[in-house]
Design an enzyme around this catalytic site. Structure first.
Site, PDB file in Angstrom:
ATOM      1  N   GLU A   1       0.843  -1.215   0.000  1.00 49.96           N
ATOM      2  CA  GLU A   1       0.000   0.000   0.000  1.00 49.96           C
ATOM      3  C   GLU A   1       0.865   1.246   0.000  1.00 49.96           C
ATOM      4  O   GLU A   1       2.062   1.181   0.280  1.00 49.96           O
ATOM      5  CB  GLU A   1      -0.863   0.023   1.268  1.00 49.96           C
ATOM      6  CG  GLU A   1      -2.296  -0.405   1.056  1.00 49.96           C
ATOM      7  CD  GLU A   1      -3.078   0.600   0.241  1.00 49.96           C
ATOM      8  OE1 GLU A   1      -2.633   1.744   0.069  1.00 49.96           O
ATOM      9  OE2 GLU A   1      -4.157   0.222  -0.252  1.00 49.96           O
TER      10      GLU A   1
ATOM     11  N   ASN B   1      -5.747   3.306   7.582  1.00 52.96           N
ATOM     12  CA  ASN B   1      -5.516   2.785   6.235  1.00 52.96           C
ATOM     13  C   ASN B   1      -4.761   3.865   5.449  1.00 52.96           C
ATOM     14  O   ASN B   1      -3.914   4.551   6.007  1.00 52.96           O
ATOM     15  CB  ASN B   1      -6.850   2.360   5.614  1.00 52.96           C
ATOM     16  CG  ASN B   1      -6.672   1.396   4.458  1.00 52.96           C
ATOM     17  OD1 ASN B   1      -5.818   0.511   4.528  1.00 52.96           O
ATOM     18  ND2 ASN B   1      -7.444   1.556   3.408  1.00 52.96           N
TER      19      ASN B   1
ATOM     20  N   GLU C   1     -10.482  -5.881   9.114  1.00 50.22           N
ATOM     21  CA  GLU C   1     -11.145  -6.834   8.234  1.00 50.22           C
ATOM     22  C   GLU C   1     -10.960  -8.260   8.747  1.00 50.22           C
ATOM     23  O   GLU C   1      -9.871  -8.610   9.206  1.00 50.22           O
ATOM     24  CB  GLU C   1     -10.538  -6.740   6.829  1.00 50.22           C
ATOM     25  CG  GLU C   1     -10.773  -5.392   6.159  1.00 50.22           C
ATOM     26  CD  GLU C   1      -9.941  -5.226   4.903  1.00 50.22           C
ATOM     27  OE1 GLU C   1      -8.710  -5.412   4.986  1.00 50.22           O
ATOM     28  OE2 GLU C   1     -10.506  -4.896   3.854  1.00 50.22           O
TER      29      GLU C   1
ATOM     30  N   ASN D   1      -9.791   5.223   1.883  1.00 52.73           N
ATOM     31  CA  ASN D   1      -8.763   4.822   0.936  1.00 52.73           C
ATOM     32  C   ASN D   1      -8.174   6.004   0.191  1.00 52.73           C
ATOM     33  O   ASN D   1      -7.961   7.057   0.787  1.00 52.73           O
ATOM     34  CB  ASN D   1      -9.306   3.706   0.033  1.00 52.73           C
ATOM     35  CG  ASN D   1      -8.494   2.435   0.211  1.00 52.73           C
ATOM     36  OD1 ASN D   1      -7.264   2.499   0.292  1.00 52.73           O
ATOM     37  ND2 ASN D   1      -9.157   1.304   0.294  1.00 52.73           N
TER      38      ASN D   1
ATOM     39  N   ASP E   1      -9.459   1.588  -4.776  1.00 53.50           N
ATOM     40  CA  ASP E   1      -8.523   1.554  -3.637  1.00 53.50           C
ATOM     41  C   ASP E   1      -7.679   2.834  -3.648  1.00 53.50           C
ATOM     42  O   ASP E   1      -8.210   3.930  -3.494  1.00 53.50           O
ATOM     43  CB  ASP E   1      -7.711   0.244  -3.736  1.00 53.50           C
ATOM     44  CG  ASP E   1      -7.084  -0.148  -2.419  1.00 53.50           C
ATOM     45  OD1 ASP E   1      -6.730   0.745  -1.647  1.00 53.50           O
ATOM     46  OD2 ASP E   1      -6.910  -1.352  -2.162  1.00 53.50           O
TER      47      ASP E   1
ATOM     48  N   ARG F   1      -8.333   0.463  12.557  1.00 46.71           N
ATOM     49  CA  ARG F   1      -6.938   0.701  12.190  1.00 46.71           C
ATOM     50  C   ARG F   1      -6.884   1.785  11.120  1.00 46.71           C
ATOM     51  O   ARG F   1      -7.842   2.004  10.395  1.00 46.71           O
ATOM     52  CB  ARG F   1      -6.271  -0.568  11.664  1.00 46.71           C
ATOM     53  CG  ARG F   1      -6.808  -1.061  10.316  1.00 46.71           C
ATOM     54  CD  ARG F   1      -5.806  -2.039   9.702  1.00 46.71           C
ATOM     55  NE  ARG F   1      -6.266  -2.724   8.505  1.00 46.71           N
ATOM     56  CZ  ARG F   1      -6.144  -2.229   7.277  1.00 46.71           C
ATOM     57  NH1 ARG F   1      -5.651  -1.019   7.072  1.00 46.71           N
ATOM     58  NH2 ARG F   1      -6.539  -2.946   6.240  1.00 46.71           N
TER      59      ARG F   1
HETATM   60  O1  LIG Z   1      -5.471  -1.685   0.588  1.00 44.35           O
HETATM   61  C1  LIG Z   1      -6.289  -1.202   1.384  1.00 44.35           C
HETATM   62  O2  LIG Z   1      -6.691  -0.086   1.310  1.00 44.35           O
HETATM   63  C2  LIG Z   1      -6.760  -2.039   2.513  1.00 44.35           C
HETATM   64  O3  LIG Z   1      -5.770  -1.988   3.499  1.00 44.35           O
HETATM   65  C3  LIG Z   1      -7.021  -3.439   2.105  1.00 44.35           C
HETATM   66  O4  LIG Z   1      -7.524  -4.111   3.176  1.00 44.35           O
HETATM   67  C4  LIG Z   1      -7.857  -3.616   0.843  1.00 44.35           C
HETATM   68  O5  LIG Z   1      -7.797  -2.540   0.013  1.00 44.35           O
HETATM   69  C5  LIG Z   1      -9.314  -3.952   1.059  1.00 44.35           C
HETATM   70  O6  LIG Z   1      -9.423  -5.205   1.571  1.00 44.35           O
HETATM   71  C6  LIG Z   1     -10.150  -3.908  -0.180  1.00 44.35           C
HETATM   72  O7  LIG Z   1     -10.909  -2.816  -0.182  1.00 44.35           O
HETATM   73 ZN   LIG Z   2      -5.851   1.178  -0.020  1.00 44.88          ZN
END
Ligand SMILES: O=C(O)[C@H](O)[C@@H](O)[C@H](O)[C@H](O)CO
Ligand SMILES: [Zn+2]
Length: 305
Positions: free
Chosen positions: A18, A104, A122, A160, A210, A102
């Protein structure tokens, strides 16, 4: 476009890669493996990856302005990472009433604020308690005062991808399970958001939106998780301009980098693939480089604190 090439550049698979950020001065790519709890730094010339392992999940890590180390969103805590000492110093905690949350994805705004959002943990990819997350930013602190976290909005499913328009007047944002790309009016002086609208609704085969990044022409590149692609969207017209497919399905995020910011780096995940899936996608979890797009990105903003 015919000159487009996709190449795996980091073969050390992430569980959930990520938050790629190109570090121009060093010529390295910073990214995280959320579930492995690692901040990773890839050196293109040697092909090596350095990692610092943290005590919690790592949503994102960003460079600091004029300072070594990184600002990191770890667990539900904003903090600073001294890379050489491998030491994480907490700065501000969020979602204290949500122990199952958490951090992201995150990114620095044009004024140096560190934005990052949260989500419920998740149990499997995209399976989680809904509406638990919020979007936050960490200011730089001033006159020796501690930096503080501000909540911009709540009720987010999976906070995201995010980025800002070239004129700083618009904030682009993805809440994955809304299957939409949103735009807000952005006041870069105060760091406040208003007037949310939908710019683009993702199509079924684009699966789960994402991470995203803006290019130098003001268009957005969005990584489609389970869609195995990045797509380019014109936020002015809401039209999809281009699709680039990758040899893995769980494409998670992207950023421009390379010596002149003409290469698009794409992270991916292998978490959630069974044995048959891993056999089909031996490169799942790798970082990819896309060249020949004919468009450049811009250098990342750096956290001012
Ligand atoms: O990459 C991310 O942003 C999250 O940390 C992931 O967990 C996945 O994207 C998610 O499972 C799908 O939406
Ligand atoms: Zn992501």
């Amino acid at each position: 476009m015919s000159g487009v090439q996709v190449q795996s550049v980091v073969g050390e698979a992430c569980r959930v890669g990520e938050g790629p950020v190109w570090e121009g001065a060093a010529g390295t790519l910073l990214y995280v493996d959320v579930l492995a709890q690692d901040v990773c730094r890839w050196h293109p010339h040697t092909g090596t990856v350095e990692k610092v392992h943290l005590d919690g999940t790592v949503g994102c890590a960003v460079p600091r302005r004029g300072r070594a180390g990184y600002a990191v969103a770890c667990g539900t805590t904003f903090g600073l990472l001294d890379w050489d000492e491998r030491r994480f110093t907490p700065v501000a905690a969020v979602d204290k009433d949500r122990p199952n949350n958490r951090f992201n994805d995150g990114k620095v705004d044009p004024a140096g604020r560190f934005f990052a959002g949260t989500m419920g943990n998740e149990t499997a990819p995209a399976v989680l308690e809904r509406k638990q997350g919020s979007l936050y930013s960490l200011d730089a602190g001033s006159d020796g005062s501690a930096a503080t976290a501000t909540r911009h909005f709540r009720d987010v499913d999976i906070s995201n991808g995010l980025d800002w328009s070239l004129d700083n007047a618009t904030f682009f944002y993805i809440d994955s399970l809304a299957y939409s790309l949103f735009a807000f009016k952005y006041d870069v002086t105060t760091g406040t958001l208003s007037d949310r609208r939908v710019v683009y609704r993702f199509e079924p085969d684009e699966a789960i939106p994402d991470g995203q990044c803006l290019d130098a022409e003001g268009r957005l590149w969005v990584a489609c998780y389970n869609g195995g692609r990045v797509i380019r969207i014109d936020p002015e017209t809401g039209k999809r301009l281009q699709v680039v497919k990758l040899p893995v399905s769980k494409t998670t995020s992207c950023c421009f980098g390379g010596p002149d910011y003409s290469e698009l780096f794409v992270t991916s995940a292998c978490e959630g693939l069974d044995a048959a899936g891993l056999e089909r996608e031996p490169q799942a979890g790798n970082v990819f480089k896309i060249t020949g797009l004919g468009v450049k990105g811009r250098a990342p903003f750096e956290y001012a604190g």
